[in-house]
Design a protein around this motif. Structure first.
Motif, PDB file in Angstrom:
ATOM      1  N   LYS A 238      47.250  48.433  39.534  1.00  0.00           N
ATOM      2  CA  LYS A 238      46.372  47.341  39.977  1.00  0.00           C
ATOM      3  C   LYS A 238      45.175  47.884  40.750  1.00  0.00           C
ATOM      4  O   LYS A 238      44.045  47.385  40.604  1.00  0.00           O
ATOM      5  N   GLU A 239      45.410  48.886  41.583  1.00  0.00           N
ATOM      6  CA  GLU A 239      44.316  49.487  42.347  1.00  0.00           C
ATOM      7  C   GLU A 239      43.256  50.062  41.415  1.00  0.00           C
ATOM      8  O   GLU A 239      42.049  49.918  41.660  1.00  0.00           O
ATOM      9  N   MET A 240      43.684  50.693  40.327  1.00  0.00           N
ATOM     10  CA  MET A 240      42.738  51.238  39.348  1.00  0.00           C
ATOM     11  C   MET A 240      41.953  50.121  38.677  1.00  0.00           C
ATOM     12  O   MET A 240      40.724  50.214  38.509  1.00  0.00           O
ATOM     13  N   ILE A 241      42.644  49.039  38.301  1.00  0.00           N
ATOM     14  CA  ILE A 241      41.957  47.928  37.637  1.00  0.00           C
ATOM     15  C   ILE A 241      40.928  47.299  38.557  1.00  0.00           C
ATOM     16  O   ILE A 241      39.819  46.929  38.127  1.00  0.00           O
ATOM     17  N   ASP A 242      41.261  47.153  39.835  1.00  0.00           N
ATOM     18  CA  ASP A 242      40.313  46.566  40.789  1.00  0.00           C
ATOM     19  C   ASP A 242      39.033  47.401  40.885  1.00  0.00           C
ATOM     20  O   ASP A 242      37.917  46.858  40.960  1.00  0.00           O
ATOM     21  N   LYS A 243      39.165  48.720  40.882  1.00  0.00           N
ATOM     22  CA  LYS A 243      37.981  49.583  40.948  1.00  0.00           C
ATOM     23  C   LYS A 243      37.179  49.519  39.647  1.00  0.00           C
ATOM     24  O   LYS A 243      35.935  49.565  39.678  1.00  0.00           O
ATOM     25  N   LEU A 244      37.876  49.398  38.538  1.00  0.00           N
ATOM     26  CA  LEU A 244      37.173  49.285  37.254  1.00  0.00           C
ATOM     27  C   LEU A 244      36.395  47.977  37.174  1.00  0.00           C
ATOM     28  O   LEU A 244      35.301  47.925  36.598  1.00  0.00           O
ATOM     29  N   ARG A 245      36.935  46.905  37.765  1.00  0.00           N
ATOM     30  CA  ARG A 245      36.246  45.601  37.756  1.00  0.00           C
ATOM     31  C   ARG A 245      34.928  45.676  38.507  1.00  0.00           C
ATOM     32  O   ARG A 245      33.960  44.976  38.164  1.00  0.00           O
ATOM     33  N   CYS A 246      34.870  46.500  39.523  1.00  0.00           N
ATOM     34  CA  CYS A 246      33.617  46.636  40.272  1.00  0.00           C
ATOM     35  C   CYS A 246      32.545  47.333  39.441  1.00  0.00           C
ATOM     36  O   CYS A 246      31.342  47.150  39.682  1.00  0.00           O
ATOM     37  N   ARG A 247      32.964  48.123  38.477  1.00  0.00           N
ATOM     38  CA  ARG A 247      32.011  48.857  37.640  1.00  0.00           C
ATOM     39  C   ARG A 247      31.581  48.063  36.398  1.00  0.00           C
ATOM     40  O   ARG A 247      30.476  48.272  35.887  1.00  0.00           O
ATOM     41  N   ASN A 248      32.433  47.177  35.895  1.00  0.00           N
ATOM     42  CA  ASN A 248      32.085  46.481  34.643  1.00  0.00           C
ATOM     43  C   ASN A 248      31.610  45.049  34.873  1.00  0.00           C
ATOM     44  O   ASN A 248      31.546  44.250  33.937  1.00  0.00           O
ATOM     45  N   GLY A 249      31.269  44.715  36.123  1.00  0.00           N
ATOM     46  CA  GLY A 249      30.738  43.378  36.404  1.00  0.00           C
ATOM     47  C   GLY A 249      31.805  42.304  36.373  1.00  0.00           C
ATOM     48  O   GLY A 249      31.505  41.143  36.066  1.00  0.00           O
ATOM     49  N   ASN A 250      33.053  42.663  36.664  1.00  0.00           N
ATOM     50  CA  ASN A 250      34.177  41.716  36.724  1.00  0.00           C
ATOM     51  C   ASN A 250      34.443  41.041  35.376  1.00  0.00           C
ATOM     52  O   ASN A 250      34.924  39.897  35.327  1.00  0.00           O
ATOM     53  N   LEU A 251      34.109  41.747  34.286  1.00  0.00           N
ATOM     54  CA  LEU A 251      34.437  41.232  32.960  1.00  0.00           C
ATOM     55  C   LEU A 251      35.896  41.572  32.629  1.00  0.00           C
ATOM     56  O   LEU A 251      36.603  42.197  33.414  1.00  0.00           O
ATOM     57  N   GLU A 252      36.323  41.147  31.476  1.00  0.00           N
ATOM     58  CA  GLU A 252      37.743  41.272  31.106  1.00  0.00           C
ATOM     59  C   GLU A 252      38.204  42.727  31.038  1.00  0.00           C
ATOM     60  O   GLU A 252      37.537  43.581  30.446  1.00  0.00           O
ATOM     61  N   ILE A 253      39.372  42.980  31.626  1.00  0.00           N
ATOM     62  CA  ILE A 253      40.057  44.275  31.533  1.00  0.00           C
ATOM     63  C   ILE A 253      41.520  43.998  31.225  1.00  0.00           C
ATOM     64  O   ILE A 253      42.143  43.140  31.857  1.00  0.00           O
ATOM     65  N   SER A 254      42.082  44.715  30.276  1.00  0.00           N
ATOM     66  CA  SER A 254      43.501  44.561  29.961  1.00  0.00           C
ATOM     67  C   SER A 254      44.135  45.939  29.791  1.00  0.00           C
ATOM     68  O   SER A 254      43.482  46.885  29.336  1.00  0.00           O
TER      69      SER A 254
END
Length: 231
Positions: A204-220
């Motif tokens: 989850k920590e990794m996904i949260d950091k990725l969301r900051c880079r992709n503009g909070n678009l979909e990540i799965s």
């Protein structure tokens, strides 16, 4: 007339006619063997009713075919070709399903040849070993939980080549970009990575950091999409 009921119209003097009592004994033995194999297969295995029912009947079917071949080489070749057609026209299954089918066919072949004792011995031994392997999780990959497939959606103006690399290197021991796909009429990109996590607890920590880079678009993120375990 009753004496000729179980004789083939193409039989010759050199052909041995199988007695009805022998035929029924082999059929009953093959049905019992099929039930034993089905019981072994159902142990700690996800299955469907149609598959186990077919598995229980398959030894009897093969047994009848082999008894009817009765030493005729030409007929034997034709039967082998028919089984090949059935195999290649069927829906692909898992390696365990295919192994169970081959085991059932082999047991039916032994019964059809008249070796009932060997057929039961083969069924019990190989069925027990198969169930034991399933119980011990033989061949299981202990770190398979770490292998994931990551999908990241990004806007079309974002340079994806290096933007996620620092985060992925921090949380994964291996990562590979396997696919880049446009979506939403070309306004978005969908990136697919095969990754090996260092610690599942930090997913989850990794996904949260990725969301900051992709503009909070979909990540799965999901179990890694692989067909290594299938034939």
């Amino acid at each position: 007339m009753p004496a000729n009921l179980f004789q083939g119209i193409f039989d010759t003097d050199g052909t041995r006619v199988i007695a009805p009592s022998e035929f029924l004994l082999c059929i009953c033995s093959a049905l019992v063997i099929g039930l034993i194999l089905a019981a072994f297969y159902m142990y700690r295995t996800r299955y469907t009713k149609s598959f186990v029912a077919t598995l229980a009947l398959l030894p009897a079917v093969v047994c009848v075919v082999i008894m009817m071949v009765n030493g005729n080489v030409g007929t034997g070749v034709a039967v082998a070709g028919a089984f090949s057609l059935v195999r290649f026209r069927s829906v692909p299954g898992s390696a365990k399903e295919i192994g169970a089918i081959f085991l059932a066919m082999g047991a039916g072949l032994i019964v059809g040849m008249g070796y009932l004792g060997y057929a039961f011995l083969c069924t019990v031994v190989l069925g027990f070993v198969s169930a034991l392997y399933g119980r011990l999780d033989f061949g299981a990959q202990k770190k398979i939980i770490l292998y994931k497939t990551l999908h990241i959606t990004i806007p079309e103006d974002l340079d994806y080549m290096d933007v996620f690399e620092p985060i992925l290197k921090e949380y994964t021991s291996a990562c590979e970009l396997t696919q880049v796909k446009t979506t939403n009429m070309g306004s978005l990109f969908r990136l697919t990575y095969d990754v090996t996590l260092k610690d599942v607890g930090k997913e989850k920590e990794m996904i949260d950091k990725l969301r900051c880079r992709n503009g909070n678009l979909e990540i799965s993120i999901s179990k890694q999409e692989t067909s290594v375990s299938e034939l």
